[in-house]
Structure formats: structure tokens, C-alpha cells
Design a protein around this motif. Structure first.
Motif, PDB file in Angstrom:
ATOM      1  N   LEU A 141     -32.169  -1.574 -46.866  1.00 20.57           N
ATOM      2  CA  LEU A 141     -31.454  -1.382 -45.606  1.00 20.57           C
ATOM      3  C   LEU A 141     -30.071  -2.017 -45.674  1.00 20.57           C
ATOM      4  N   ARG A 142     -29.988  -3.155 -46.374  1.00 26.44           N
ATOM      5  CA  ARG A 142     -28.709  -3.841 -46.482  1.00 26.44           C
ATOM      6  C   ARG A 142     -27.705  -2.986 -47.250  1.00 26.44           C
ATOM      7  N   SER A 143     -28.175  -2.378 -48.349  1.00 25.70           N
ATOM      8  CA  SER A 143     -27.272  -1.526 -49.127  1.00 25.70           C
ATOM      9  C   SER A 143     -26.900  -0.284 -48.337  1.00 25.70           C
ATOM     10  N   ALA A 144     -27.865   0.249 -47.592  1.00 24.79           N
ATOM     11  CA  ALA A 144     -27.580   1.432 -46.782  1.00 24.79           C
ATOM     12  C   ALA A 144     -26.507   1.112 -45.756  1.00 24.79           C
ATOM     13  N   ARG A 145     -26.607  -0.105 -45.204  1.00 27.16           N
ATOM     14  CA  ARG A 145     -25.623  -0.549 -44.229  1.00 27.16           C
ATOM     15  C   ARG A 145     -24.224  -0.563 -44.864  1.00 27.16           C
ATOM     16  N   ARG A 146     -24.153  -1.120 -46.089  1.00 26.14           N
ATOM     17  CA  ARG A 146     -22.862  -1.173 -46.772  1.00 26.14           C
ATOM     18  C   ARG A 146     -22.361   0.227 -47.087  1.00 26.14           C
ATOM     19  N   ALA A 147     -23.287   1.061 -47.537  1.00 27.48           N
ATOM     20  CA  ALA A 147     -22.912   2.439 -47.885  1.00 27.48           C
ATOM     21  C   ALA A 147     -22.322   3.154 -46.671  1.00 27.48           C
ATOM     22  N   MET A 148     -22.923   2.924 -45.499  1.00 33.63           N
ATOM     23  CA  MET A 148     -22.431   3.603 -44.303  1.00 33.63           C
ATOM     24  C   MET A 148     -21.054   3.077 -43.923  1.00 33.63           C
ATOM     25  N   GLU A 149     -20.848   1.765 -44.126  1.00 33.53           N
ATOM     26  CA  GLU A 149     -19.526   1.205 -43.831  1.00 33.53           C
ATOM     27  C   GLU A 149     -18.467   1.865 -44.707  1.00 33.53           C
ATOM     28  N   VAL A 150     -18.795   1.991 -46.001  1.00 31.93           N
ATOM     29  CA  VAL A 150     -17.855   2.617 -46.933  1.00 31.93           C
ATOM     30  C   VAL A 150     -17.605   4.062 -46.520  1.00 31.93           C
ATOM     31  N   LEU A 151     -18.698   4.744 -46.197  1.00 28.19           N
ATOM     32  CA  LEU A 151     -18.597   6.155 -45.821  1.00 28.19           C
ATOM     33  C   LEU A 151     -17.696   6.325 -44.607  1.00 28.19           C
ATOM     34  N   ARG A 152     -17.872   5.420 -43.620  1.00 30.53           N
ATOM     35  CA  ARG A 152     -17.082   5.533 -42.398  1.00 30.53           C
ATOM     36  C   ARG A 152     -15.626   5.182 -42.651  1.00 30.53           C
TER      37      ARG A 152
END
Lengths: 108, 187
Positions: B157-168
């Protein structure tokens, strides 16, 4: 919002450190207001836009516990609560409450 | 049969439950609040920072709070949200939480948690208080799908959170990310 003893106590606790995040239990301790009164006051302040809330980031928590909810003062809240406190200084009802913080000059 | 006969055992039982099992007692107490009320998780989380000796009082106080705040919230009517017909899934004012769940295939608990922890906030409207609903846009739906794909692929979940930040922050097209994450199972 009508100024009551409880509201003033919460206001003093919040304005004691206006910049940082405030937590429910911590506020109960510092203001001396029990939760049955404190949380409805916080709820009203949220609705008025004096506070904003949020949840801790689970990634930053070291201990095994769920994320907690925090409350932060908005600039509007700082102004309003500052007003509440300075008005309370002219009200004889609140003299015993305000006496211990006489040393703090900001609210005189 | 005398009433007094049950008094002391009852008092002692209450003290044991509140004093020795405060977490259990508090989790029961917060159930007085309606489902998905933020206070449910807020009060339980707060218990973890209360020193052991104060927990009895803490739980007892929250029983009062739950009765005075939780029960009225449960019975309050919801006048300001007109019921949406189920057929109009893609209405102009976005998707409701349960619709997002059924389309993307996640549980409401997950969606609720993501919204509260800022992983995926509904961009049309937030749930402000009881009765108001979160409204998700089509883009949110795509993002939700990306998160779900990532989690399914074993990403934390932590990596997904980072991935979404990058994506946004990169303003990348979410639809493409969706295709990308479908292939990259070893992300």
C-alpha cells in the motif's frame, strides 16, 4: 458559538500551540474538558471552518496502532478563537479560568 | 428474589470489562455510531495513546460521548441527499462509493480507508458529515482501478501510495497507466 467555560478551555488549549496538530486525548488532558463535551465542540469548530482535520499517514506510524485523527487550526480559527479569548478577559465569569495564564502577554 | 443480590456481581463485571478489556469495551461502544462514522475509528485509535491507568475512565467517558453523539447521529434523518436511482450509474454528478466498489471490485472498507488517508479522495464531493456522500469522478474511478491493479500485483500500500503521487504529479494519462500496470506485475 456561545462562549462557555468548556469552549474557553478548549480555545486556550488549542491556542497554546496554534501551529501544531492537536489530538483528541491530548486536548482532553490539556483543556480538562471531558470527551462528551470536547468532541461536539470540535465538531462545531470543524463546521465553522475554524479547524481542519485529517488522518495520520499509516506509513509514518512506528507503533502497531491504527492511524489517528488530528485537528489543526485554520487562520480563520486562530482569529476567531483569539477573539473569544480576548473577550473572555472582560467577562467576570472567566476570571478564575484565565488567572493561571496571566503571564502570557499575547491575549491581553 | 432480591435485586441487591445481582448488584455487586454486576458492578464488578462492569469494572472488569471496562478496566481489563478497555479495547474490547470501546469497540463495542463505538458501534453506537452509525456505520462509516469517522468517530468509530477515531476513538479506537486514540485509546492506543492513553496510559493504561487512565483507560477505565477514558472508556467510561466515551460511553457518554457515544450515547450523546452517536445515537442521535444514527437516528438523524438525511434530508439533503435525494435517493439516486440505481440505473443511472454514470450520472452527471459522478459515482457514489458503493458504485465505485462494485465497478472496480474492492470493498467499501478499502475505499473508505483510502479516502480517509488521502490515497484516493473523491474529487467531486467529500463526505462532510453524516448523510452526505462521496462523489467520485470518472478519473477517480480509473485511479481506483490502477490502485487495485497494483495491490493485486502484490505491491504494498505504501508503494502504491507513492506510485499514485508520481502519477498525479506527472499528470500522466491514467488510462495508459492502467494498461501499464496490467502488464507490470513485478513493479
Amino acid at each position: 458559538m456561545r462562549t462557555t467555560h468548556a469552549l474557553l478551555q478548549v480555545a486556550l488549549a488549542l491556542m497554546g500551540s496554534p501551529e501544531r496538530r492537536h489530538w483528541g486525548y491530548d486536548l482532553m488532558k490539556r483543556s480538562g474538558v471531558r470527551s462528551g463535551v470536547l468532541y461536539p465542540i470540535l465538531q462545531r469548530m470543524l463546521r465553522e471552518g475554524w479547524l481542519r482535520d485529517g488522518w495520520e499517514d499509516p506509513a509514518e506510524i512506528v507503533e502497531p496502532r491504527p492511524p489517528r485523527r488530528y485537528y489543526e487550526l485554520t487562520s480563520k480559527g486562530c482569529k476567531e478563537l483569539g477573539g473569544v479569548i480576548s473577550e473572555a478577559h472582560t467577562d467576570p465569569r472567566f476570571v478564575p479560568l484565565l488567572a493561571p495564564i496571566e503571564g502570557i502577554p499575547a491575549w491581553r | 428474589m432480591e435485586v441487591g443480590q445481582f448488584l455487586w456481581p454486576t458492578v464488578i463485571l462492569c469494572l472488569v470489562v471496562l478496566g481489563l478489556l478497555p479495547g474490547f469495551a470501546l469497540r463495542l461502544i463505538v458501534r453506537l455510531y452509525p456505520k462509516h462514522h469517522p468517530r468509530r475509528s477515531e476513538l479506537v485509535a486514540e485509546l492506543y495513546v492513553v496510559p493504561y491507568k487512565d483507560r477505565l475512565l477514558f472508556v467510561a467517558q466515551h460511553l457518554e460521548l457515544a450515547i450523546s453523539e452517536g445515537l442521535p447521529a444514527r437516528f438523524r434523518t438525511r434530508p439533503d441527499v435525494p435517493p439516486t436511482p440505481r440505473a443511472s450509474v454514470c450520472s452527471t454528478d459522478g459515482f457514489r462509493g458503493p458504485q465505485v466498489c462494485s465497478i472496480v471490485g474492492i470493498t467499501y472498507r478499502q475505499l473508505d480507508y483510502w479516502a480517509r488517508t488521502d490515497l484516493l479522495r473523491p474529487s467531486i464531493s467529500e463526505a462532510r458529515r453524516n448523510g452526505t456522500q462521496r462523489r467520485y469522478s470518472y478519473r477517480d474511478l480509473l485511479e481506483c482501478k490502477v490502485i487495485k491493479r497494483l495491490l493485486d500485483a502484490g505491491v504494498s500500500l505504501r508503494s502504491a501510495r507513492r506510485a499514485m503521487e508520481v502519477l498525479r504529479s506527472s499528470r500522466a494519462e491514467v488510462a495508459t497507466a492502467n494498461l501499464g500496470s496490467a502488464g507490470a506485475s513485478r513493479l
